[in-house]
Design a protein around this motif. Sequence first.
Motif, mmCIF file in Angstrom:
data_model
loop_
_atom_site.group_PDB
_atom_site.id
_atom_site.type_symbol
_atom_site.label_atom_id
_atom_site.label_comp_id
_atom_site.label_asym_id
_atom_site.label_seq_id
_atom_site.Cartn_x
_atom_site.Cartn_y
_atom_site.Cartn_z
ATOM 1 N N TYR A 104 1.287 -0.487 -13.299
ATOM 2 C CA TYR A 104 0.902 -0.762 -12.726
ATOM 3 C C TYR A 104 0.476 -0.036 -11.096
ATOM 4 O O TYR A 104 -0.074 -0.524 -10.371
ATOM 5 C CB TYR A 104 1.069 -2.687 -12.028
ATOM 6 N N VAL A 105 0.907 1.133 -11.483
ATOM 7 C CA VAL A 105 1.118 1.855 -10.929
ATOM 8 C C VAL A 105 -0.365 2.879 -10.811
ATOM 9 O O VAL A 105 -1.364 2.740 -11.536
ATOM 10 C CB VAL A 105 2.372 2.621 -10.307
ATOM 11 N N PHE A 106 -0.960 3.329 -9.816
ATOM 12 C CA PHE A 106 -2.543 4.367 -9.765
ATOM 13 C C PHE A 106 -2.310 6.225 -9.794
ATOM 14 O O PHE A 106 -0.796 6.278 -8.809
ATOM 15 C CB PHE A 106 -3.567 3.556 -8.593
ATOM 16 N N THR A 107 -2.479 6.684 -10.023
ATOM 17 C CA THR A 107 -3.084 8.053 -9.823
ATOM 18 C C THR A 107 -3.145 8.132 -8.211
ATOM 19 O O THR A 107 -4.058 7.447 -8.565
ATOM 20 C CB THR A 107 -2.715 9.280 -10.823
ATOM 21 N N CYS A 158 3.887 8.106 -19.954
ATOM 22 C CA CYS A 158 3.344 8.133 -19.381
ATOM 23 C C CYS A 158 3.139 8.539 -17.796
ATOM 24 O O CYS A 158 2.100 9.418 -17.487
ATOM 25 C CB CYS A 158 1.611 7.150 -19.279
ATOM 26 N N LEU A 159 4.271 9.126 -17.356
ATOM 27 C CA LEU A 159 4.674 9.347 -16.386
ATOM 28 C C LEU A 159 5.524 10.345 -15.922
ATOM 29 O O LEU A 159 6.547 9.821 -16.913
ATOM 30 C CB LEU A 159 4.613 7.931 -15.165
ATOM 31 N N GLU A 184 0.423 -1.480 0.164
ATOM 32 C CA GLU A 184 0.151 -0.298 -0.029
ATOM 33 C C GLU A 184 0.982 0.791 -0.126
ATOM 34 O O GLU A 184 1.080 1.894 0.926
ATOM 35 C CB GLU A 184 -1.020 -0.379 1.448
ATOM 36 N N VAL A 185 1.651 1.479 -1.220
ATOM 37 C CA VAL A 185 3.245 2.190 -1.155
ATOM 38 C C VAL A 185 2.204 4.212 -1.675
ATOM 39 O O VAL A 185 1.566 3.513 -2.964
ATOM 40 C CB VAL A 185 4.255 1.577 -1.852
ATOM 41 N N VAL A 186 2.199 4.561 -0.990
ATOM 42 C CA VAL A 186 1.951 6.483 -2.028
ATOM 43 C C VAL A 186 3.876 6.502 -2.083
ATOM 44 O O VAL A 186 4.886 6.797 -0.949
ATOM 45 C CB VAL A 186 1.109 6.906 -0.986
ATOM 46 N N GLY A 187 4.015 7.373 -2.988
ATOM 47 C CA GLY A 187 5.410 7.815 -3.271
ATOM 48 C C GLY A 187 5.288 8.632 -4.361
ATOM 49 O O GLY A 187 4.507 8.590 -5.411
ATOM 50 N N ASN A 188 6.337 9.485 -4.153
ATOM 51 C CA ASN A 188 6.704 10.848 -5.333
ATOM 52 C C ASN A 188 8.071 9.642 -6.728
ATOM 53 O O ASN A 188 8.966 9.311 -6.401
ATOM 54 C CB ASN A 188 7.375 11.436 -5.053
ATOM 55 N N GLY A 195 8.781 13.076 -10.940
ATOM 56 C CA GLY A 195 8.071 13.569 -9.654
ATOM 57 C C GLY A 195 6.346 13.627 -9.056
ATOM 58 O O GLY A 195 5.430 13.984 -8.057
ATOM 59 N N ASP A 196 5.553 12.642 -9.898
ATOM 60 C CA ASP A 196 3.901 12.344 -10.134
ATOM 61 C C ASP A 196 4.363 11.880 -8.475
ATOM 62 O O ASP A 196 4.712 10.674 -8.087
ATOM 63 C CB ASP A 196 3.831 11.927 -11.176
ATOM 64 N N ARG A 197 2.883 11.933 -8.327
ATOM 65 C CA ARG A 197 3.192 11.047 -6.870
ATOM 66 C C ARG A 197 1.815 9.735 -7.008
ATOM 67 O O ARG A 197 1.249 9.732 -8.725
ATOM 68 C CB ARG A 197 1.847 11.796 -5.881
#
Length: 328
Positions: free
Chosen positions: A129-132, A75-76, A61-65, A79-81
């Motif tokens: 496989y990552v989400f905004t 597409c990313l 459950e990872v949130v990061g930049n 700096g994007d979170r």
Amino acid sequence: MRAMVLEAVRGPLRAMELPLSRPAPGQVLIQVRACGICRTDLHVVDGELDHPKLPLVLGHEVVGNITEKGERVECLAVGDRVGVPWLGWTCEVCRYCQSGRENLCDQARFTGYQIDGGYAEHAVADHRYVFTVPSEYGDAEAAPLLCAGLIGYRALVMAGEARRLGLYGFGAAAHIIVQVARHQDRRVFAFTRPGDTAGQEFARELGAVWAGSSEESPPEELDAAILFAPVGSLVPLALRAVARGGTVVCAGIHMSDIPAFPYRLLWGERTIRSVANLTRRNGEEFLALAPQVPVRTAVETFALEDANEALTRLRTGRIQGAAVLVPG
Ligand SMILES: [Zn+2]
Ligand SMILES: [Zn+2]
């Protein structure tokens, strides 16, 4: 980078300094801002899931930049979170992948299990496989959405149109799903460990119309029940509580054995089913829905080095809402 590492099952996590990985083509390197602790992490630590990568960095459950991109990531941007969920990679060619069921992929690989996860200062993920992460949420508040929320949401979908919904085990997933269910005009009945009056009060505050012990019968029949607690003996109890035609959804990845029960509990077209993993579509749908509800997550944050303590507190039911690691 600092990381909390599982070297052997049933052992404690050990604080270690690991070399920083570089992103391969298609991957991104992420500076971890928050990582939620999931019940599944305890199943991995306890050796209840087969063949984890070892040594292993847990956490899905990872949130990061994003701090660096590999080749072919267009597409990313740096700096994007982003949020990294349990589903880390699928083959995209097997019959499950080809039929919209990538959650069942023959060769799927999972974050914090077969791929190093987010109990660390950095993590590497396949960018597909990552989400905004919705901007309405802080890093720690968003972390539990990525598994408790996503898999809870998939379980809720599997519960069908049930108007009277039972939730067994009122932890990270249930505290999110009660809010979504209420938003959908369902009535939620929350079941906790016997004696957990604080958990029952928490459930009522979040909108449950009734809360009690898992050994109690609800005041009326249920149309469906979702089992978030990994306790097999809850299955016959939940079957007893659901009406004819009702469904019992087992949302966890592991459960203790289900005791034998009389066929009449299943009779009347009741269904028992499990929910396995998530698809990227579940993630996109849920992360769009969460800020509309709006889902508010209750989080208790821990320093990265305190991961063992956080896991122990989760094991003994002493976390209200979700536990989240925040690398300082
Ligand atoms: Zn596949
Ligand atoms: Zn999880």
